[in-house]
Enzyme design. Structure first.
Site, PDB file in Angstrom:
ATOM      1  N   GLN A  10       0.852  -1.158   0.178  1.00 40.31           N
ATOM      2  CA  GLN A  10      -0.089   0.028   0.000  1.00 40.31           C
ATOM      3  C   GLN A  10       0.929   1.345  -0.018  1.00 40.31           C
ATOM      4  O   GLN A  10       1.897   1.309   0.719  1.00 40.31           O
ATOM      5  CB  GLN A  10      -1.054   0.042   1.343  1.00 40.31           C
ATOM      6  N   SER A  94       4.027  -6.395   2.782  1.00 44.30           N
ATOM      7  CA  SER A  94       2.651  -6.495   3.558  1.00 44.30           C
ATOM      8  C   SER A  94       1.813  -6.934   2.637  1.00 44.30           C
ATOM      9  O   SER A  94       1.822  -8.208   2.458  1.00 44.30           O
ATOM     10  CB  SER A  94       2.276  -5.000   3.929  1.00 44.30           C
ATOM     11  N   LEU A  95       0.580  -6.243   1.895  1.00 45.23           N
ATOM     12  CA  LEU A  95      -0.611  -7.088   1.104  1.00 45.23           C
ATOM     13  C   LEU A  95       0.297  -7.642  -0.126  1.00 45.23           C
ATOM     14  O   LEU A  95      -0.330  -8.665  -0.547  1.00 45.23           O
ATOM     15  CB  LEU A  95      -1.434  -5.892   0.712  1.00 45.23           C
ATOM     16  N   ARG A 119      -9.216  -8.335   4.223  1.00 43.94           N
ATOM     17  CA  ARG A 119      -8.211  -7.952   5.029  1.00 43.94           C
ATOM     18  C   ARG A 119      -8.348  -6.427   5.217  1.00 43.94           C
ATOM     19  O   ARG A 119      -7.870  -5.733   6.112  1.00 43.94           O
ATOM     20  CB  ARG A 119      -6.769  -8.209   4.313  1.00 43.94           C
ATOM     21  N   HIS A 203      -0.048  -3.018  11.170  1.00 43.57           N
ATOM     22  CA  HIS A 203       1.094  -3.969  11.641  1.00 43.57           C
ATOM     23  C   HIS A 203       1.524  -3.492  13.012  1.00 43.57           C
ATOM     24  O   HIS A 203       2.671  -3.478  13.464  1.00 43.57           O
ATOM     25  CB  HIS A 203       2.487  -3.718  10.759  1.00 43.57           C
ATOM     26  N   GLN A 252       1.261 -11.715  10.367  1.00 45.29           N
ATOM     27  CA  GLN A 252       1.768 -10.361   9.481  1.00 45.29           C
ATOM     28  C   GLN A 252       0.917  -9.459  10.038  1.00 45.29           C
ATOM     29  O   GLN A 252       1.441  -8.083  10.106  1.00 45.29           O
ATOM     30  CB  GLN A 252       1.960 -10.638   8.129  1.00 45.29           C
TER      31      GLN A 252
END
Length: 314
Positions: A10, A94-95, A119, A203, A252
């Protein structure tokens, strides 16, 4: 030449992303159509035309970025790339870890789109707006950032969210604690400590409700072992089992994206070239700052694809 494919997270989204791919490649159009169908809406229209504030919404940005990444992969495959034979590892920020796993065959494209919609919604809903915050700490050693987070924990939850490398570490947690940690970081000699314009403290332990939502979603989806190892965000080490990977994807959500260590792992294990597939060039820039021996190449448009095919198929 040993190659790894990496996939952006992102912040790399931009209105118009993927449009030139759709205009030039039937395989890319098919990806965007399948993602639209999986989500029951024309996300591709938002990607191509905006508005920016709608694209930036977490629940949209996550599947949209994945769609562009997989569109690039599918076009490369149509031009003869076999990921299993040409690529040693995959990783995503991440994503982007979901994009990496879709590319490596762990999840179907439709399931990946739905997982990222879940998510995004779960991460946004986990914490009321204004309760959490994130800040970028520039020019301070990892151990010093850990120390300021620990000191700020007296005020509330605060931890490292992303160790991006190149002197950039992002912290996340309760607003008062993050603000305190940012001030302490400046006192310790950080070049800058910047509060980020984000909608939630990603996170961090505050994302526990979102981790629960992902545990439930991942338990019901079909998954296969990736065709090449994933260098997992929370481990910065290779993982090959689908069930273990699913557990790490849950971890995560509240854990640290160890990107600096991931690139260092690549460099220490013979990887010479990192391809960044999808929107933007963030990971390519980070790779150059982390280890100058690694060649970083971003692939997000038709011209990039032609150059990548020439190099990969040589």
């Amino acid at each position: 030449m040993t190659i790894a494919f990496t996939f952006p997270g992102q912040g790399s989204q931009a209105v118009g992303m993927g449009k030139d791919l759709a205009e030039n490649f039937a395989e890319a159009r098919a990806v965007f159509d399948e993602v639209d169908e999986a989500l029951g809406e024309k996300l591709s229209d938002v990607m191509f035309n905006g508005p920016e504030d709608t694209l930036t919404l977490t629940a949209n940005a996550q599947p949209a970025l994945m769609a562009v990444s997989i569109a690039v992969v599918r076009v490369l495959e149509a031009k003869g790339l076999e990921l299993k034979s040409k690529v040693a590892y995959v990783a995503g920020h991440s994503l982007g870890e979901y994009s990496a796993l879709c590319a490596a065959g762990t999840f179907s494209l439709a399931d990946t789109a739905r997982l990222l919609r879940i998510r995004g919604n779960a991460m946004q809903a986990a914490v009321p707006v204004g309760v959490g915050a994130m800040a970028a700490i520039i020019g301070l050693e990892h151990a010093d950032v850990v120390a300021v987070c620990e000191a700020a924990a007296a005020v509330g939850a605060c931890q490292i969210a992303n160790d991006n490398g190149g002197g950039q570490i992002v912290i996340s947690g309760e607003k008062a604690a993050v603000e305190k940690a940012a001030g302490l970081a400046t006192d310790k000699g950080a070049k800058r400590a910047i509060l980020l314009p984000v909608s939630a403290p990603f996170h961090s332990t505050l994302m526990a409700p979102a981790a629960d939502a992902m545990r439930e979603a991942l338990a019901t989806v079909s998954k296969s072992d990736p065709v090449v190892p994933l260098i997992a965000n929370v481990r910065a080490a290779p993982v090959t089992g689908a069930d273990e990977i699913a557990g790490l994807l849950v971890e995560q959500v509240t854990g640290q994206v160890r990107w600096r260590e991931t690139v260092e792992w690549f460099a220490g294990n013979g990887v010479t070239t990192l391809y960044e597939l999808g929107s933007g060039k963030v990971l390519t820039g980070l790779a150059r700052r982390i280890d100058k021996t690694i060649n970083g190449i971003s692939v997000n448009g038709p011209a990039d694809i032609d150059a990548a095919v020439a190099a990969l198929m040589a």
